[in-house]
Enzyme design. Structure first.
Site: not given
Ligand code: HH2
Length: 272
Positions: A212, A247
């Protein structure tokens, strides 16, 4: 022997995901990628047909169904991993469960489609309820909280109560603070630093930091493919604070790091 964590491998069947858009958009490529992630140690394969990155264009239900259901059907035959469907739509989740998925990952925590809770309950599926402020169009416009951890906890508790009222057993509910979903860099770091407070809610905590943009903001890594080290650093610290499900896009690297971290934290704990 069971490891004290689970790896959820990301299978994005999309042309526009923020880090791997288009790489696995072809059905065969998506299946091959999912099988590779399972071989690398993912025990959950999270199949998604709609990007949630900021300003992503919405995908029509029929299109999302076409992208995901055939991939789910094949991956569900894998003995190594269960299949998760990453969707906010009832029909997409239903088709995936019909095709063998056993986990529903909803980034709106059953707010977009409240009927999803009943479906998950009827099918005895596992689910992930994620926190997001607003929606992907607006979520990064000046997000504000009184106390980000307390606010996220209150939201997750309320959504879990809703799921339980709709018949989902508590032990099948995972919760996720939603790193990057309506959060500044400081909000993301505060949530990671205080993951133990989210764990104290009593549910399995899912962490989705993989590749991210906060990693780029901190360490100047423009290409998301180069963000595995930052991903691993955040995940190892979250493991130490009690998070359970990670994840990630880079499964092999994450599994190696988390296995070593877990053995260091608890020498008597489970080993592969
Ligand atoms: N992050 C993304 C998508 N789904 N689900 C959960 N539970 N937690 C997350 O942090 C999370 C998620 C975004 O990552 P990705 O799927 O790689 O990108 P895109 O949404 O652009 O497809």
């Amino acid at each position: 022997m069971a490891l004290p964590f689970e790896i959820m491998g990301v299978v994005n069947v999309t042309p526009d995901s923020f880090s791997d858009g288009g790489e696995w958009f072809e059905r065969d490529a998506a299946v091959a990628h999912g099988l590779e992630l399972a071989a690398e140690g993912a025990t959950i394969l999270d199949v998604g047909g709609e990007s949630t990155r900021p300003h992503a264009l919405p995908v029509l239900e029929e299109e999302e169904l076409l992208r995901t259901a055939p991939v789910v059907r094949i991956l569900a035959r894998s003995p190594r991993a269960i299949v998760s469907i990453d969707t906010t739509k009832l029909a997409v989740a239903e088709a995936a469960l019909d095709a063998g998925a056993r986990y529903v990952n909803d980034v709106t925590a059953f707010r977009d489609a409240p009927e999803l809770a009943g479906l998950v309950a009827d099918r005895r599926a596992r689910c992930c309820l994620m926190h997001m402020l607003g929606d992907p169009r607006t979520m990064q416009e000046n997000p504000r909280y009184d106390d980000v951890v307390d606010d996220v906890k209150a939201f997750l508790w309320e959504r879990a109560e809703f799921a339980v009222r709709e018949g989902v057993p508590e032990e099948l509910i995972d919760v996720d603070p939603g790193i990057g979903f309506g959060k500044t860099l400081e909000h993301n770091l505060e949530l990671l630093r205080r993951t133990d407070e989210i764990v104290a809610l009593g549910f399995n905590v899912v962490i989705g930091v993989s590749r991210k943009s906060f990693i780029h903001r901190l360490a100047d890594v423009p290409d998301p493919h180069d963000r595995a080290p930052g991903t691993i650093a955040a995940n190892v610290l979250a493991l130490e604070r009690g998070a359970r499900v990670f994840r990630v896009h880079d499964v092999a690297e994450s599994r190696q790091a988390l296995t070593v971290a877990a053995a260091t934290l608890d020498p008597d704990g489970a080993r592969p």
